[in-house]
Design a protein around this motif. Structure first.
Motif, PDB file in Angstrom:
ATOM      1  N   LYS A  38      32.072   3.173   8.842  1.00 32.58           N
ATOM      2  CA  LYS A  38      32.375   4.110   7.754  1.00 32.58           C
ATOM      3  C   LYS A  38      33.882   4.207   7.532  1.00 32.58           C
ATOM      4  O   LYS A  38      34.356   4.251   6.391  1.00 32.58           O
ATOM      5  CB  LYS A  38      31.804   5.487   8.084  1.00 32.58           C
ATOM      6  CG  LYS A  38      30.289   5.537   8.083  1.00 32.58           C
ATOM      7  CD  LYS A  38      29.801   6.945   8.344  1.00 32.58           C
ATOM      8  CE  LYS A  38      28.285   7.015   8.297  1.00 32.58           C
ATOM      9  NZ  LYS A  38      27.783   8.380   8.548  1.00 32.58           N
ATOM     10  N   VAL A  39      34.644   4.236   8.639  1.00 29.49           N
ATOM     11  CA  VAL A  39      36.106   4.307   8.510  1.00 29.49           C
ATOM     12  C   VAL A  39      36.631   3.064   7.806  1.00 29.49           C
ATOM     13  O   VAL A  39      37.490   3.142   6.920  1.00 29.49           O
ATOM     14  CB  VAL A  39      36.744   4.474   9.906  1.00 29.49           C
ATOM     15  CG1 VAL A  39      38.258   4.366   9.804  1.00 29.49           C
ATOM     16  CG2 VAL A  39      36.333   5.798  10.533  1.00 29.49           C
ATOM     17  N   LEU A  40      36.099   1.901   8.200  1.00 28.81           N
ATOM     18  CA  LEU A  40      36.548   0.661   7.574  1.00 28.81           C
ATOM     19  C   LEU A  40      36.186   0.618   6.095  1.00 28.81           C
ATOM     20  O   LEU A  40      36.937   0.076   5.281  1.00 28.81           O
ATOM     21  CB  LEU A  40      35.937  -0.535   8.304  1.00 28.81           C
ATOM     22  CG  LEU A  40      36.488  -0.807   9.713  1.00 28.81           C
ATOM     23  CD1 LEU A  40      35.757  -1.972  10.347  1.00 28.81           C
ATOM     24  CD2 LEU A  40      37.986  -1.091   9.662  1.00 28.81           C
ATOM     25  N   ASP A  41      35.033   1.169   5.754  1.00 24.70           N
ATOM     26  CA  ASP A  41      34.663   1.238   4.335  1.00 24.70           C
ATOM     27  C   ASP A  41      35.663   2.074   3.556  1.00 24.70           C
ATOM     28  O   ASP A  41      36.072   1.721   2.446  1.00 24.70           O
ATOM     29  CB  ASP A  41      33.255   1.817   4.177  1.00 24.70           C
ATOM     30  CG  ASP A  41      32.176   0.845   4.620  1.00 24.70           C
ATOM     31  OD1 ASP A  41      32.487  -0.365   4.713  1.00 24.70           O
ATOM     32  OD2 ASP A  41      31.046   1.291   4.882  1.00 24.70           O
ATOM     33  N   ILE A  42      36.046   3.208   4.150  1.00 20.16           N
ATOM     34  CA  ILE A  42      37.038   4.073   3.489  1.00 20.16           C
ATOM     35  C   ILE A  42      38.374   3.351   3.372  1.00 20.16           C
ATOM     36  O   ILE A  42      39.028   3.366   2.315  1.00 20.16           O
ATOM     37  CB  ILE A  42      37.189   5.392   4.272  1.00 20.16           C
ATOM     38  CG1 ILE A  42      35.869   6.185   4.233  1.00 20.16           C
ATOM     39  CG2 ILE A  42      38.339   6.222   3.705  1.00 20.16           C
ATOM     40  CD1 ILE A  42      35.875   7.418   5.109  1.00 20.16           C
ATOM     41  N   ILE A  43      38.800   2.698   4.475  1.00 20.01           N
ATOM     42  CA  ILE A  43      40.072   1.970   4.452  1.00 20.01           C
ATOM     43  C   ILE A  43      40.033   0.869   3.400  1.00 20.01           C
ATOM     44  O   ILE A  43      41.007   0.656   2.660  1.00 20.01           O
ATOM     45  CB  ILE A  43      40.368   1.382   5.854  1.00 20.01           C
ATOM     46  CG1 ILE A  43      40.659   2.507   6.850  1.00 20.01           C
ATOM     47  CG2 ILE A  43      41.544   0.411   5.789  1.00 20.01           C
ATOM     48  CD1 ILE A  43      40.834   2.019   8.274  1.00 20.01           C
ATOM     49  N   THR A  44      38.901   0.172   3.315  1.00 22.17           N
ATOM     50  CA  THR A  44      38.773  -0.912   2.338  1.00 22.17           C
ATOM     51  C   THR A  44      38.951  -0.397   0.925  1.00 22.17           C
ATOM     52  O   THR A  44      39.728  -0.944   0.134  1.00 22.17           O
ATOM     53  CB  THR A  44      37.405  -1.591   2.489  1.00 22.17           C
ATOM     54  OG1 THR A  44      37.302  -2.158   3.794  1.00 22.17           O
ATOM     55  CG2 THR A  44      37.233  -2.685   1.432  1.00 22.17           C
ATOM     56  N   ASN A  45      38.236   0.677   0.593  1.00 26.54           N
ATOM     57  CA  ASN A  45      38.316   1.199  -0.776  1.00 26.54           C
ATOM     58  C   ASN A  45      39.693   1.757  -1.089  1.00 26.54           C
ATOM     59  O   ASN A  45      40.243   1.525  -2.172  1.00 26.54           O
ATOM     60  CB  ASN A  45      37.246   2.275  -0.980  1.00 26.54           C
ATOM     61  CG  ASN A  45      35.840   1.715  -0.954  1.00 26.54           C
ATOM     62  OD1 ASN A  45      35.621   0.570  -1.351  1.00 26.54           O
ATOM     63  ND2 ASN A  45      34.885   2.499  -0.473  1.00 26.54           N
ATOM     64  N   VAL A  46      40.252   2.498  -0.127  1.00 24.94           N
ATOM     65  CA  VAL A  46      41.600   3.061  -0.342  1.00 24.94           C
ATOM     66  C   VAL A  46      42.628   1.940  -0.429  1.00 24.94           C
ATOM     67  O   VAL A  46      43.497   1.933  -1.320  1.00 24.94           O
ATOM     68  CB  VAL A  46      41.951   4.049   0.783  1.00 24.94           C
ATOM     69  CG1 VAL A  46      43.415   4.484   0.665  1.00 24.94           C
ATOM     70  CG2 VAL A  46      41.035   5.261   0.725  1.00 24.94           C
ATOM     71  N   GLY A  47      42.541   0.980   0.511  1.00 22.83           N
ATOM     72  CA  GLY A  47      43.508  -0.114   0.532  1.00 22.83           C
ATOM     73  C   GLY A  47      43.477  -0.941  -0.736  1.00 22.83           C
ATOM     74  O   GLY A  47      44.521  -1.294  -1.298  1.00 22.83           O
ATOM     75  N   LEU A  48      42.288  -1.254  -1.223  1.00 19.96           N
ATOM     76  CA  LEU A  48      42.179  -2.029  -2.455  1.00 19.96           C
ATOM     77  C   LEU A  48      42.708  -1.240  -3.647  1.00 19.96           C
ATOM     78  O   LEU A  48      43.356  -1.802  -4.540  1.00 19.96           O
ATOM     79  CB  LEU A  48      40.723  -2.430  -2.698  1.00 19.96           C
ATOM     80  CG  LEU A  48      40.145  -3.479  -1.732  1.00 19.96           C
ATOM     81  CD1 LEU A  48      38.665  -3.699  -2.006  1.00 19.96           C
ATOM     82  CD2 LEU A  48      40.902  -4.798  -1.851  1.00 19.96           C
ATOM     83  N   GLY A  49      42.426   0.072  -3.657  1.00 19.63           N
ATOM     84  CA  GLY A  49      42.968   0.900  -4.733  1.00 19.63           C
ATOM     85  C   GLY A  49      44.486   0.926  -4.725  1.00 19.63           C
ATOM     86  O   GLY A  49      45.136   0.806  -5.778  1.00 19.63           O
ATOM     87  N   VAL A  50      45.057   1.064  -3.523  1.00 22.02           N
ATOM     88  CA  VAL A  50      46.519   1.050  -3.399  1.00 22.02           C
ATOM     89  C   VAL A  50      47.072  -0.311  -3.814  1.00 22.02           C
ATOM     90  O   VAL A  50      48.094  -0.404  -4.519  1.00 22.02           O
ATOM     91  CB  VAL A  50      46.929   1.400  -1.958  1.00 22.02           C
ATOM     92  CG1 VAL A  50      48.429   1.169  -1.748  1.00 22.02           C
ATOM     93  CG2 VAL A  50      46.563   2.843  -1.632  1.00 22.02           C
ATOM     94  N   SER A  51      46.410  -1.381  -3.384  1.00 24.70           N
ATOM     95  CA  SER A  51      46.868  -2.722  -3.729  1.00 24.70           C
ATOM     96  C   SER A  51      46.862  -2.944  -5.232  1.00 24.70           C
ATOM     97  O   SER A  51      47.797  -3.536  -5.788  1.00 24.70           O
ATOM     98  CB  SER A  51      45.980  -3.773  -3.046  1.00 24.70           C
ATOM     99  OG  SER A  51      46.248  -3.827  -1.670  1.00 24.70           O
ATOM    100  N   VAL A  52      45.803  -2.498  -5.888  1.00 28.70           N
ATOM    101  CA  VAL A  52      45.735  -2.656  -7.346  1.00 28.70           C
ATOM    102  C   VAL A  52      46.905  -1.952  -8.017  1.00 28.70           C
ATOM    103  O   VAL A  52      47.569  -2.513  -8.901  1.00 28.70           O
ATOM    104  CB  VAL A  52      44.383  -2.120  -7.877  1.00 28.70           C
ATOM    105  CG1 VAL A  52      44.411  -2.010  -9.395  1.00 28.70           C
ATOM    106  CG2 VAL A  52      43.242  -3.028  -7.441  1.00 28.70           C
TER     107      VAL A  52
END
Length: 1015
Positions: free
Chosen positions: A719-733
């Protein structure tokens, strides 16, 4: 003194007044006289006169008599002698019969002249009944039966037939009977004979129904009314010698709420979309005690074939050797035999033409056969034949058969023979073969992907099971939907499933039966004696692993199975049953307020105020259901809990699952989300327990529950990795958008040389493709809500964009290393543009396109619907390698180039030992590593480490965490290393900011200088 009394029935009295609307009424007029009166004279007087009447409310009415008739005539002599006779066509009323014992058409000697009604119109009422004794009949009981039945008013005919302990009787009376009096006679029979008696009447109920032949597929309403109030109402239908009880279903709708002040009993039947199966004799019935009053009418339907089967010979058209001309196809069209309708039948080719067809009889079927050519000239349109049937109402029904055609030069599959022959078939076409093994009916289908065949889809089911399927179809419609029929259906299902539990076609049909009966149980109340056959049949269905179908079909079958079992358990009423146990299902009930039950070693605890708790545990189903928790393993048990007749506003249920002897595991309590078709943990919590062999769950709802297991803490970290993935991709965009904006602003200022042009061009392309890939990744984070088309599109986008990004990273590394190694031989701009365009644009397209085409033509999956990403089957197999091999090549190449840069720096520091110390060299090397790692894609090497590690290994979670963080935030790293650490970019960006600030300042000074307030 003698009095002669004439009684007349004056019908249809027209009442005209200002208060009441005009209407028709029935009345009786009694004429009394002390001398002989001519009846015809009285009638003639009434025909020419209007009467003035007063109501009980004091209103005056003028009554015109439109029709009159002599009903009875009585001669009264003093107080003793009386003679009354009914006129022709009339008979004594029930009151006269039962209170004065005048029940035949002979003269009544009692003084009944004041009885209303005295005589009633004769009607034919048929009475049939069955008397069942506990012992054999004798002459005494036969005489008693006949004597009691002789009490029926207006009895015209009586016949008694004895057989064993039963005696059937038929009677005809000429008067509408009073139900209470008829029930008294029945009660007398039951008491006198110590017998069970059931009686039906025909002629007392009024039925409204269509009086002409109705159209096929129309909706029809039949309505029955009865003056007296009764206990219940129902409908039967007789068709082809079979009788069916009708209940509410998908076709039948019953309405017993149509009573009026005149009719205290009413029932209406609506039959939607009538077909030939609904043509027959309909009977309604009103029941009071042991008496059932009925009415019958026949419903005629202008038929059209309900089932039309078309078979071609050959199954396909082979034009592979000719571009022109045609090939002949023979079509056999079969319908059920019928004598009630004469059809006009014709066939057409591609919707044109009208060629008359004639039938031949084949057992219980009619067969229409014709041979026709199909064109070998290639066309994109389908080649097909239509056969059309037209009935006497002018209605038509057509069916169509498509002919797959192999054109010259087109791909096809060769002839293959397993149990049946699969002929040459053009690619992307499906062939249906209706040849089934002995004892089975249905069809087999097979799709040609060209040049390979897909596996055969076998739907040849057991003949006995097919009869159950037909019974269920009728049950669902409302035809024969009774408890007895439901018991028969589940017994047949149990017998079939016990003998063919390994046949996937039978399992598929059996699950469909469960699903249909679950839907039917919403309309028809089912009782608990169904449970044994139902549970045993459901248990047999999950014995097999269902490996004959693919994952998608298996997931659908298992989900339907679970919903059907749960729906039936919920709807079947429980009385005294304690439960049912079978190898794969265990069912238990609890009616107390505090329930503690155990099913398959799963402890269930719930507190409730009322109702019955139903719990069913299932084995061998968990591995068949879709598992959307990729890192978790399902346990072997699933439990479903439902409450019957409970009105608690909320529930809390506690479940104790056995741990299946798994050590060092993390449990997750989940329930099956029917709407989403996957597992969810919403509303369920894992509770702490000292028993390591048990997993305790507490949930706030009632649905199918289970436990998923994984090694270590994967569920939480997942679950933490899912959150990191979504947040990280949003930040990257966001960072990539900022980077591209900055590049557009400073481009003209910083791109002064070929080297800077090469570098910034590569960086922009890297940013663009990474941006597109990240957006595609975010769009596919919920594969379960995406269609297969969108899933495929997003998979292709991610595959293409990530490859393009890595290819441009390779271009950048080659340019930098070339410039470093060949200082005096700079790369020409034209060479760079040609080289980078081919590597950065053409190569990704070629790789993605060729991998898709390869998987398409080899019948391998290109993407996984559950992840919307490429498929990894095993090393060097699967579409994933069309990504791993190019990316791995780029990463290794860039890693090598980065080492070259580091070694070059170290070599320079050694040669210039006097100009730089070791500390400066270390800083330079560190900068190279930090700056080049994101733009060279080196962080993706952690993904390859993941593939090499086992999921339960000690390093797996750490590597997974590093991979996720470093690569989801890659856009942020590119912004930092590509802009904020680039001196020229920083300086130019600072100039732009200062220039805008100065511009604003000068503007403000100008405004201040010209402000009138300062003057």
């Amino acid at each position: 003194m003698c009095s002669r009394v004439f009684l007349f029935l004056m019908g249809a009295l027209y009442i005209c007044c200002q208060v009441l609307c005009p209407g028709d009424y029935i009345a009786e007029l009694v004429v009394e006289s002390n001398y002989t009166v001519d009846a015809q004279a009285i009638l003639s007087i009434l025909n020419t006169k209007s009467l003035q009447l007063n109501s009980t409310q004091g209103a005056d009415y003028t009554v015109t008599i439109s029709q009159n008739e002599l009903v009875a005539e009585c001669l009264i002599v003093g107080n003793e002698a009386t003679e009354c006779n009914c006129s022709t066509g009339y008979t004594w009323s029930n009151d006269v019969c039962y209170y004065y014992n005048c029940c035949t058409e002979t003269t009544c000697k009692a003084n009944v002249s004041d009885i209303t009604p005295l005589c009633v119109h004769k009607v034919d009422v048929h009475i049939s009944g069955t008397v069942t004794l506990s012992q054999s009949w004798d002459t005494t009981k036969s005489a008693q039966l006949q004597n009691i039945l002789q009490r029926l008013n207006g009895l015209q005919y009586l016949n008694i037939t004895k057989s064993g302990n039963n005696s059937d009787f038929q009677a005809v009376v000429s008067v509408r009977l009073d139900t209470k009096k008829l029930q008294d006679i029945v009660t007398t029979l039951q008491t006198t004979l110590s017998a069970t008696v059931w009686v039906n009447t025909l002629g007392m109920v009024t039925m409204l129904s269509p009086n002409t032949t109705v159209c096929y597929n129309s909706s029809q309403v039949l309505k029955c009314t009865f003056e007296e109030a009764t206990d219940s109402a129902g409908w039967n239908m007789a068709h082809n010698g079979q009788s069916f009880i009708l209940n509410t279903g998908t076709v039948v709708q019953l309405d017993n709420n149509c009573t009026t002040p005149q009719y205290n009993s009413c029932t209406a039947l609506t039959v939607k979309n009538v077909t030939g199966a609904w043509a027959g004799t309909y009977e309604c019935g009103f029941i009071t005690g042991s008496v059932r009053h009925t009415a019958r009418k026949h419903l005629s339907v202008a038929l059209l074939p309900d089932v039309i089967t078309m078979v071609t010979s050959p199954l396909t058209g082979d034009c592979s050797q000719q571009q022109t001309g045609s090939v002949n196809i023979t079509i056999f069209t079969t319908i059920p035999q019928t004598t009630e309708e004469k059809y006009e039948v014709w066939w057409s080719y591609k919707g044109t033409g009208r060629n008359t067809l004639y039938n031949t009889s084949n057992n219980d079927s009619l067969v229409y056969t014709f041979t026709a050519p199909i064109s070998c000239q290639e066309t994109s349109d389908a080649q097909y034949f239509n056969v059309t049937f037209k009935n006497t109402k002018g209605q038509e029904r057509s069916t169509r058969v498509d002919i797959p055609v192999i054109y010259v030069g087109r791909r096809f599959c060769e002839n293959e023979t397993d149990e049946v022959l699969w002929p040459k078939t053009p690619a992307q076409n499906t062939v249906v073969n209706r040849e089934c093994p002995s004892g089975r009916v249905g069809y087999k289908a097979r799709t040609c992907e060209g040049p390979k065949w897909q596996p055969v889809f076998d739907y040849c089911i057991n003949q006995q099971l097919n009869k159950v399927v037909n019974d269920v179809d009728n049950f669902l419609k409302g035809l024969g939907a009774t408890q007895e029929k439901a018991v028969t259906i589940f017994q047949g299902l149990n017998n079939s499933s016990s003998t063919s539990s390994n046949n996937i076609a039978d399992i598929f049909a059996s699950i469909d039966i469960l699903n249909r009966m679950s839907g039917a149980s919403d309309n028809t109340v089912l009782q608990e004696d169904i449970f044994p056959s139902f549970i045993n049949a459901a248990s047999n269905m999950v014995n097999n692993n269902w490996s004959a179908v693919n994952d998608s079909v298996r997931h659908t079958m298992s989900s339907t199975y679970l919903q059907s079992v749960e729906g039936l358990v919920k709807n079947i009423k429980v009385n005294t049953s304690q439960g049912v146990n079978s190898p794969n299902l265990e069912l238990k009930f609890c009616s107390s307020t505090e329930c503690n039950v155990s099913v398959f070693d799963i402890g269930v605890n719930i507190n409730k105020t009322n109702g019955t708790l139903k719990t069913v545990a299932v084995k061998n189903l968990m591995y068949k259901l879709r598992n959307n928790y990729m890192n978790m393993t399902p346990t072997r048990l699933l439990l479903s809990a439902t409450l019957e007749d409970n009105n608690d506003p909320s529930v809390n249920i506690r479940l104790e699952f056995p741990n299946d002897h798994l050590n060092n595991t993390k449990a997750l309590c989940v329930f099956w989300n029917t709407a989403a078709g996957n597992w969810s943990d919403v509303g369920c919590t894992v509770m702490n327990t000292s028993d390591e062999n048990r997993t305790v769950c507490e949930c706030t709802h009632l649905t199918p529950f289970s436990v998923l297991m994984s090694k270590g803490e994967v569920p939480a970290s997942s679950k933490v990795l899912d959150i990191i993935t979504n947040v990280g991709l949003g930040v990257s965009v966001c960072c990539l958008l900022i980077f591209l904006t900055i590049e557009s602003l400073v481009w003209s200022a910083v791109v002064k040389t070929n080297l800077s042009h090469f570098r910034h061009t590569a960086m922009v392309n890297i940013a663009v493709f990474l941006l597109l890939a990240d957006v595609s990744f975010l769009a596919s984070t919920s594969p379960d809500i995406l269609s297969e088309t969108w899933c495929l599109v997003l998979t292709v986008c991610k595959h293409l964009f990530y490859l393009a990004m890595f290819c441009w990273m390779l271009c950048l590394s080659i340019v930098l290393v070339h410039q470093l190694m060949f200082v005096f031989s700079p790369l020409r701009k034209r060479v760079f543009i040609v080289f980078s365009s081919f590597v950065g644009y053409v190569c990704p397209v070629l790789i993605v396109g060729s991998s898709y085409v390869y998987t398409y033509y080899t019948n391998r999956p290109y993407y996984d619907k559950e992840t919307c990403w490429l498929v990894f089957e095993k090393p060097l197999e699967g579409s994933m390698h069309a990504f791993l091999l190019p990316v791995g090549t780029v990463i290794l190449t860039n890693l090598f180039f980065m080492m070259v840069v580091i070694l070059t720096l170290m070599k320079s520091s050694i040669l210039e030992i006097n100009k730089a110390d070791d500390k400066g060299t270390a800083k330079s090397i560190l900068k190279v590593v930090i700056f080049l790692t994101p733009v060279f894609g080196v962080t993706w090497i952690f993904g390859f480490f993941k593939l090499m590690l086992k999921e339960d290994g000690p390093l797996y979670n750490g590597v997974d965490f590093c991979f996720t963080v470093l690569n989801t935030f890659q856009g942020a790293f590119i912004l930092i290393t590509g802009c904020f650490t680039e001196q020229k970019v920083k300086e130019e960006l600072l100039k732009i900011i200062l220039a805008k600030s100065k511009g604003k300042s000068d503007t403000m000074n100008l405004i201040s200088a010209t402000d009138p307030k300062d003057k």
